[in-house]
Design a protein around this motif. Sequence first.
Motif, PDB file in Angstrom:
ATOM      1  N   GLY A 289       0.808  -1.201   0.000  1.00 31.69           N
ATOM      2  CA  GLY A 289       0.000   0.000   0.000  1.00 31.69           C
ATOM      3  C   GLY A 289       0.846   1.258   0.000  1.00 31.69           C
ATOM      4  O   GLY A 289       0.532   2.238  -0.690  1.00 31.69           O
ATOM      5  N   LEU A 290       1.937   1.235   0.764  1.00 32.71           N
ATOM      6  CA  LEU A 290       2.842   2.387   0.784  1.00 32.71           C
ATOM      7  C   LEU A 290       3.435   2.652  -0.595  1.00 32.71           C
ATOM      8  O   LEU A 290       3.614   3.804  -1.002  1.00 32.71           O
ATOM      9  N   ARG A 291       3.727   1.585  -1.334  1.00 32.28           N
ATOM     10  CA  ARG A 291       4.327   1.726  -2.657  1.00 32.28           C
ATOM     11  C   ARG A 291       3.307   2.096  -3.720  1.00 32.28           C
ATOM     12  O   ARG A 291       3.621   2.858  -4.659  1.00 32.28           O
ATOM     13  N   LEU A 292       2.075   1.579  -3.576  1.00 35.19           N
ATOM     14  CA  LEU A 292       1.088   1.725  -4.647  1.00 35.19           C
ATOM     15  C   LEU A 292       0.067   2.825  -4.377  1.00 35.19           C
ATOM     16  O   LEU A 292      -0.787   3.080  -5.229  1.00 35.19           O
ATOM     17  N   GLY A 293       0.112   3.441  -3.208  1.00 36.00           N
ATOM     18  CA  GLY A 293      -0.727   4.604  -2.982  1.00 36.00           C
ATOM     19  C   GLY A 293      -2.061   4.352  -2.330  1.00 36.00           C
ATOM     20  O   GLY A 293      -3.016   5.102  -2.574  1.00 36.00           O
ATOM     21  N   PHE A 294      -2.168   3.319  -1.478  1.00 36.62           N
ATOM     22  CA  PHE A 294      -3.405   3.161  -0.705  1.00 36.62           C
ATOM     23  C   PHE A 294      -3.074   2.892   0.761  1.00 36.62           C
ATOM     24  O   PHE A 294      -2.042   2.323   1.092  1.00 36.62           O
ATOM     25  N   GLU A 295      -3.986   3.348   1.637  1.00 35.61           N
ATOM     26  CA  GLU A 295      -3.832   3.125   3.074  1.00 35.61           C
ATOM     27  C   GLU A 295      -4.311   1.718   3.425  1.00 35.61           C
ATOM     28  O   GLU A 295      -5.217   1.178   2.779  1.00 35.61           O
ATOM     29  N   VAL A 296      -3.753   1.169   4.486  1.00 40.98           N
ATOM     30  CA  VAL A 296      -4.183  -0.133   4.976  1.00 40.98           C
ATOM     31  C   VAL A 296      -4.420  -0.018   6.481  1.00 40.98           C
ATOM     32  O   VAL A 296      -3.585   0.549   7.202  1.00 40.98           O
ATOM     33  N   ALA A 297      -5.540  -0.533   6.944  1.00 39.58           N
ATOM     34  CA  ALA A 297      -5.856  -0.546   8.367  1.00 39.58           C
ATOM     35  C   ALA A 297      -6.288  -1.954   8.763  1.00 39.58           C
ATOM     36  O   ALA A 297      -6.793  -2.724   7.941  1.00 39.58           O
ATOM     37  N   ARG A 298      -6.068  -2.266  10.032  1.00 42.21           N
ATOM     38  CA  ARG A 298      -6.422  -3.594  10.538  1.00 42.21           C
ATOM     39  C   ARG A 298      -7.303  -3.434  11.771  1.00 42.21           C
ATOM     40  O   ARG A 298      -7.008  -2.635  12.659  1.00 42.21           O
ATOM     41  N   MET A 299      -8.372  -4.207  11.832  1.00 42.97           N
ATOM     42  CA  MET A 299      -9.296  -4.150  12.959  1.00 42.97           C
ATOM     43  C   MET A 299      -9.166  -5.423  13.775  1.00 42.97           C
ATOM     44  O   MET A 299      -9.183  -6.529  13.231  1.00 42.97           O
ATOM     45  N   ASN A 300      -9.039  -5.270  15.090  1.00 41.52           N
ATOM     46  CA  ASN A 300      -8.931  -6.420  15.969  1.00 41.52           C
ATOM     47  C   ASN A 300     -10.266  -7.152  16.078  1.00 41.52           C
ATOM     48  O   ASN A 300     -11.318  -6.641  15.693  1.00 41.52           O
ATOM     49  N   ALA A 301     -10.215  -8.342  16.637  1.00 38.61           N
ATOM     50  CA  ALA A 301     -11.417  -9.162  16.788  1.00 38.61           C
ATOM     51  C   ALA A 301     -12.465  -8.435  17.621  1.00 38.61           C
ATOM     52  O   ALA A 301     -12.148  -7.707  18.567  1.00 38.61           O
ATOM     53  N   TYR A 302     -13.716  -8.641  17.277  1.00 37.32           N
ATOM     54  CA  TYR A 302     -14.841  -8.060  17.996  1.00 37.32           C
ATOM     55  C   TYR A 302     -15.339  -9.100  18.994  1.00 37.32           C
ATOM     56  O   TYR A 302     -15.554 -10.265  18.651  1.00 37.32           O
ATOM     57  N   GLU A 303     -15.532  -8.689  20.236  1.00 39.72           N
ATOM     58  CA  GLU A 303     -15.942  -9.620  21.287  1.00 39.72           C
ATOM     59  C   GLU A 303     -17.224  -9.154  21.961  1.00 39.72           C
ATOM     60  O   GLU A 303     -17.463  -7.952  22.111  1.00 39.72           O
TER      61      GLU A 303
END
Length: 319
Positions: A147-161
């Motif tokens: 994503g850093l190289r190609l121009g998009f952001e990446v986010a990660r969401m933790n497990a929902y409990e």
Amino acid sequence: MQVFRGFQHAALQVPSAVTIGNFDGVHRGHQAMLALLVHEARQRGLSPCALTFEPHPRDYFAAQRGQPELAPPRVAGLRDKLDGLARCGVERVVVLRFDAALASLAAEDFIQRVLVDGLHARYVLVGDDFRFGAGRAGDYEMLDARGLRLGFEVARMNAYEVHSRRVSSSAVRQALAAGDMRLAASLLDRPYSVSGHVQHGAKLGRELGFPTLNLRFGHDRPAAQGIFVARVHGLQAQPLQAVVSFGRRPSVDDSGRVLLEAHVLDWSADAYAKLVRVELLHKLRDEVRYDGLQALTAAIAADVRAARAWFASAAADSP
């Protein structure tokens, strides 16, 4: 909400915020992720898009190995999955056919061809256990670096409990298999339901004195099976009480075909081709093979009595 088969469509050539998953059941964990996706998309002026797969990748690999029993039982068909995604505010859903070509697509090629060239992703949101590409070689770290190289952001969401329990499609399947409809509803944030158009059947229920509405289920391993107390939406302004058989009907059918049959209490009309939604509220018992129609009729009558008693008890307990 727009639905696309595949990613090669002119209407998809707009900057998007994308999340990726099977979304079986669109449970509370999915809902939390989709709410975050929609929020982040609006903040960035992007179109929120969900990328999903049919068949389920595990269905495909189980079939390739000649071991269909390894495929996970299915919580929802495609119609109900799409309905769930629409309720979450997604503007576009892209359904990719999971086949040999997709299974062999390298993770780097998936990023370039699907996310960048196909969906014009500018923001990608994934779960904490996300893997992708041939051999499941792709992970969050790879996606973030690309994503850093190609121009998009990446986010990660933790497990929902919920109450220290991880909400997942597997947890929903386990609850449905155990007949714990209360737990399933808690994980889904709504009663478990199946929708579809009413189909013509063999009219056996009518002959036995218990006419039914028949709905096909598009998978041969539903996560819930048995006899249930239910509500049927779509026949009148208010939902109607019913008793439901959901499964393979071992007493009258040897084909193995899965069918949902709903006997609506105190109601009779032609409902053929109507789109209905059936909520399964309480499991009465498992399916049983009966020796003859007389025994089957007696069992259905007992199920109807049990369903009426359940509704009466529920009404008495409500404030």
